[in-house]
Design a protein around this motif. Structure first.
Motif, PDB file in Angstrom:
ATOM      1  N   ASP A   1     -54.127  -6.162 -18.364  1.00 53.73           N
ATOM      2  CA  ASP A   1     -55.243  -6.240 -19.299  1.00 53.73           C
ATOM      3  C   ASP A   1     -56.597  -6.173 -18.599  1.00 53.73           C
ATOM      4  N   LEU A   2     -56.655  -5.581 -17.412  1.00 55.04           N
ATOM      5  CA  LEU A   2     -57.896  -5.498 -16.653  1.00 55.04           C
ATOM      6  C   LEU A   2     -58.454  -4.083 -16.685  1.00 55.04           C
ATOM      7  N   ILE A   3     -59.785  -3.982 -16.686  1.00 54.22           N
ATOM      8  CA  ILE A   3     -60.456  -2.685 -16.553  1.00 54.22           C
ATOM      9  C   ILE A   3     -61.429  -2.767 -15.391  1.00 54.22           C
ATOM     10  N   HIS A   4     -61.922  -1.608 -14.935  1.00 52.26           N
ATOM     11  CA  HIS A   4     -62.802  -1.528 -13.760  1.00 52.26           C
ATOM     12  C   HIS A   4     -64.084  -0.787 -14.132  1.00 52.26           C
ATOM     13  N   PRO A   5     -64.973  -1.373 -14.934  1.00 57.74           N
ATOM     14  CA  PRO A   5     -66.191  -0.660 -15.329  1.00 57.74           C
ATOM     15  C   PRO A   5     -67.109  -0.398 -14.147  1.00 57.74           C
ATOM     16  N   ASP A   6     -67.918   0.663 -14.269  1.00 54.27           N
ATOM     17  CA  ASP A   6     -68.794   1.080 -13.178  1.00 54.27           C
ATOM     18  C   ASP A   6     -70.033   1.731 -13.790  1.00 54.27           C
ATOM     19  N   ASP A   7     -71.117   1.763 -13.041  1.00 51.80           N
ATOM     20  CA  ASP A   7     -72.340   2.398 -13.536  1.00 51.80           C
ATOM     21  C   ASP A   7     -72.130   3.882 -13.811  1.00 51.80           C
ATOM     22  N   SER A   8     -71.146   4.495 -13.145  1.00 50.51           N
ATOM     23  CA  SER A   8     -70.876   5.917 -13.367  1.00 50.51           C
ATOM     24  C   SER A   8     -70.312   6.184 -14.755  1.00 50.51           C
ATOM     25  N   VAL A  63     -63.188  -6.111 -11.230  1.00 52.73           N
ATOM     26  CA  VAL A  63     -62.350  -6.007 -12.422  1.00 52.73           C
ATOM     27  C   VAL A  63     -62.845  -6.976 -13.492  1.00 52.73           C
ATOM     28  N   ARG A  64     -62.561  -6.613 -14.731  1.00 53.18           N
ATOM     29  CA  ARG A  64     -62.898  -7.488 -15.862  1.00 53.18           C
ATOM     30  C   ARG A  64     -61.696  -7.543 -16.787  1.00 53.18           C
ATOM     31  N   THR A  65     -61.450  -8.709 -17.337  1.00 59.43           N
ATOM     32  CA  THR A  65     -60.442  -8.809 -18.377  1.00 59.43           C
ATOM     33  C   THR A  65     -61.063  -8.395 -19.702  1.00 59.43           C
ATOM     34  N   VAL A  66     -60.284  -7.721 -20.533  1.00 56.84           N
ATOM     35  CA  VAL A  66     -60.823  -7.241 -21.802  1.00 56.84           C
ATOM     36  C   VAL A  66     -60.983  -8.373 -22.815  1.00 56.84           C
ATOM     37  N   ARG A  67     -60.388  -9.542 -22.525  1.00 59.43           N
ATOM     38  CA  ARG A  67     -60.479 -10.665 -23.457  1.00 59.43           C
ATOM     39  C   ARG A  67     -61.217 -11.834 -22.822  1.00 59.43           C
ATOM     40  N   ALA A  68     -62.386 -11.567 -22.280  1.00 55.53           N
ATOM     41  CA  ALA A  68     -63.172 -12.623 -21.649  1.00 55.53           C
ATOM     42  C   ALA A  68     -63.689 -13.609 -22.700  1.00 55.53           C
ATOM     43  N   MET A  99     -54.040  -0.024 -29.555  1.00 57.61           N
ATOM     44  CA  MET A  99     -55.113   0.777 -28.959  1.00 57.61           C
ATOM     45  C   MET A  99     -56.407   0.623 -29.754  1.00 57.61           C
ATOM     46  N   ARG A 100     -56.297   0.568 -31.072  1.00 58.23           N
ATOM     47  CA  ARG A 100     -57.503   0.422 -31.894  1.00 58.23           C
ATOM     48  C   ARG A 100     -58.149  -0.945 -31.669  1.00 58.23           C
ATOM     49  N   ARG A 101     -57.334  -1.984 -31.615  1.00 57.89           N
ATOM     50  CA  ARG A 101     -57.878  -3.315 -31.327  1.00 57.89           C
ATOM     51  C   ARG A 101     -58.470  -3.363 -29.924  1.00 57.89           C
ATOM     52  N   GLN A 102     -57.761  -2.757 -28.977  1.00 60.38           N
ATOM     53  CA  GLN A 102     -58.201  -2.770 -27.587  1.00 60.38           C
ATOM     54  C   GLN A 102     -59.544  -2.074 -27.412  1.00 60.38           C
ATOM     55  N   ALA A 103     -59.831  -1.033 -28.211  1.00 59.12           N
ATOM     56  CA  ALA A 103     -61.092  -0.304 -28.072  1.00 59.12           C
ATOM     57  C   ALA A 103     -62.285  -1.235 -28.276  1.00 59.12           C
ATOM     58  N   ALA A 104     -62.201  -2.139 -29.252  1.00 59.46           N
ATOM     59  CA  ALA A 104     -63.297  -3.085 -29.484  1.00 59.46           C
ATOM     60  C   ALA A 104     -63.424  -4.052 -28.316  1.00 59.46           C
ATOM     61  N   TRP A 105     -62.304  -4.534 -27.805  1.00 57.61           N
ATOM     62  CA  TRP A 105     -62.345  -5.442 -26.655  1.00 57.61           C
ATOM     63  C   TRP A 105     -62.894  -4.743 -25.417  1.00 57.61           C
ATOM     64  N   THR A 106     -62.445  -3.497 -25.165  1.00 56.65           N
ATOM     65  CA  THR A 106     -62.899  -2.767 -23.984  1.00 56.65           C
ATOM     66  C   THR A 106     -64.391  -2.481 -24.057  1.00 56.65           C
ATOM     67  N   ALA A 107     -64.879  -2.051 -25.226  1.00 53.72           N
ATOM     68  CA  ALA A 107     -66.318  -1.790 -25.375  1.00 53.72           C
ATOM     69  C   ALA A 107     -67.120  -3.056 -25.090  1.00 53.72           C
ATOM     70  N   THR A 108     -66.636  -4.191 -25.565  1.00 50.91           N
ATOM     71  CA  THR A 108     -67.341  -5.453 -25.325  1.00 50.91           C
ATOM     72  C   THR A 108     -67.305  -5.827 -23.852  1.00 50.91           C
ATOM     73  N   ALA A 109     -66.172  -5.598 -23.179  1.00 49.94           N
ATOM     74  CA  ALA A 109     -66.067  -5.900 -21.751  1.00 49.94           C
ATOM     75  C   ALA A 109     -67.005  -5.012 -20.933  1.00 49.94           C
ATOM     76  N   VAL A 110     -67.138  -3.744 -21.314  1.00 57.85           N
ATOM     77  CA  VAL A 110     -68.074  -2.843 -20.626  1.00 57.85           C
ATOM     78  C   VAL A 110     -69.506  -3.331 -20.822  1.00 57.85           C
ATOM     79  N   ALA A 111     -69.832  -3.769 -22.036  1.00 59.91           N
ATOM     80  CA  ALA A 111     -71.171  -4.314 -22.290  1.00 59.91           C
ATOM     81  C   ALA A 111     -71.416  -5.555 -21.434  1.00 59.91           C
TER      82      ALA A 111
END
Length: 452
Positions: free
Chosen positions: A92-99, A124-129, A230-242
């Motif tokens: 459940d981890l993503i790796h956001p970057d300025d790129s 790394v960031r968890t999508v459910r912080a 995937m649809r639920r995850q998209a909202a979590w991922t967008a928030t984690a990137v923010a």
């Protein structure tokens, strides 16, 4: 004895390639039952199911007498009883970057297009912080300039505020979102398209956002044909990137379209996990997940930036008392209502001024701005009260001077509040023009600083 045990534990932890494996027991609809993992996997953990067509990523959503219940991020096609299931401890981890700015990514944080300069970040960031603690956060900050006239005047947005955009289908939500991404004075925008129609994704990116909007935005997409996870995850991922950009000290504009489709995805997940439907078919976890998602936006801590959250809500049949709309309205710091009747009159953005409110008022406006807004809102409200009588000719001019002034104000005001998506008007100029229209209609501003 204790030393020997610790040495053995460290040795076991350092063994490369250690894997925990279970087996598929049964598949019923979206839910797959796994045996052998009951004591090693918890709710929300990820696993890979190795079917004949390749591995399928899944997530644990519950437990029962038949084993661990798993839902897919893809499809169970090709999966059969006895297939191997392997635990993914950090799935459940993503790796956001300025790129990622200027990029389109999917709900799992993978690039939608190859060879675009996309890089995995070092952290790394968890999508459910969890959101920052309430007492660690700053208060809501200064006003953001959206340069959308009707919003800057009647529903102003401040740094760290969370605002809902409530509308039925086809009344201009996407266009308004694109205007906000293009013109709001934030450092970076993160757009989460949750359950969007596949046909409209390219239209939104190329036509609505355009190169100007994409140059400062990260777009996270999960289309309506993708599985509910995937649809639920998209909202979590967008928030984690923010949150990634917020922790760099940046002012972030987060737009999620839509919270309703996030709730629908959670409803499918909950029902597949055996939850009972309660309010209008939604299980209880929907109403517990909404505040967890929405509270992650808002003011940051002392050294961080802020996330200003704008969330669209689809209102079924334009019913603002829909359970999801009602719940979201109680969590957020204000709401903008897009009205189908106004859209049918070809006035965009189709904001119903009387039904829209920002809870940052009155402090978000300077005293003079607040007086202009009050006078305009009252005049538009007076016209709305008498509109039916005016249209059928039952009102006679001169019967009420206040109504006469509202009639003179209504036409020029509605033309002024209409705005094409390429237009941008600084708030100071918008207030000056509205004050001029009020004066020409013979409407005086309220005395002093009459703040509610």
């Amino acid at each position: 004895m204790n030393t020997a045990f610790l040495d053995l534990s460290h040795a076991a932890a350092s063994v490369d390639g250690a894997r925990i494996v279970g087996r598929v027991r049964s598949v019923t609809g979206l839910s797959l039952a796994v045996s052998g993992l009951e004591r090693v996997m918890g709710i929300g953990q990820r696993c890979l199911v190795y079917g004949r067509r390749g591995p399928v990523l899944g997530e644990v959503v519950g437990f029962g007498a038949d084993g661990t219940h798993v839902l897919p991020f893809g499809s169970w096609d090709g999966v059969s009883a006895g297939d191997r299931v392997e635990v993914q401890p950090h799935g459940d981890l993503i790796h956001p970057d300025d790129s990622w700015i200027g990029q389109v990514v999917d709900a799992l944080g993978r690039p939608a297009l190859q060879d675009t300069g996309f890089r995995r970040g070092e952290h790394v960031r968890t999508v459910r912080a969890a959101p920052p603690r309430a007492l660690d956060r700053r208060r809501v900050g200064a006003k953001l300039e959206t340069q959308v006239r009707v919003m800057d005047i009647f529903t102003p947005v401040c740094r760290g505020q969370r605002l809902g955009i409530f509308a039925g289908s086809g009344v201009g939500k996407s266009t308004l979102m694109a205007m906000l991404v293009r013109h709001t004075n934030a450092d970076v925008a993160v757009v989460g398209l949750v359950g969007e129609r596949g046909r409209e994704v390219q239209d939104f990116i190329q036509d609505d956002l355009g190169p100007e909007g994409m140059a400062r935005a990260v777009v996270v997409v999960a289309t309506g044909d993708e599985p509910p996870l995937m649809r639920r995850q998209a909202a979590w991922t967008a928030t984690a990137v923010a949150e990634h950009f917020r922790d760099q000290g940046k002012q972030v504009l987060l737009l999620i379209d839509s919270v309703t489709r996030f709730a629908m995805a959670q409803r499918e997940i909950g029902l597949s996990g055996g939850e009972p439907p309660t309010s209008k078919g939604y299980p209880p976890t929907v109403f517990s997940e909404l505040p967890h998602l929405l509270e992650r936006a808002g003011p940051g801590t002392e050294d961080a930036g802020d996330i200003t959250g704008l969330y669209t809500v689809l209102v079924d049949g334009d019913d603002l008392n829909d359970p999801i709309a009602d719940s979201v309205r109680g969590i957020l710091d204000g709401h903008v209502v897009l009205d189908r009747r106004i859209a049918e009159q070809d006035r965009y953005p189709a904001v119903n001024v009387q039904k829209s409110i920002s809870r940052m008022l009155p402090d978000c406006h300077h005293p003079e701005e607040y007086r202009i807004m009050q006078a305009a809102r009252r005049a538009l409200g007076k016209y709305a009260d008498m509109e039916d009588l005016i249209r059928v000719g039952a009102y006679r001019a001169g019967a009420d001077p206040e109504v006469d002034a509202a009639i003179r104000f209504f036409g020029p005001a509605t033309r002024f509040l209409s705005q094409r998506k390429g237009e941008a008007t600084p708030p100071a100029r918008a207030f000056a023009e509205l004050a001029r229209l009020l004066a020409e209609a013979g409407i005086e501003l309220p005395e002093g600083n009459q703040r509610a």
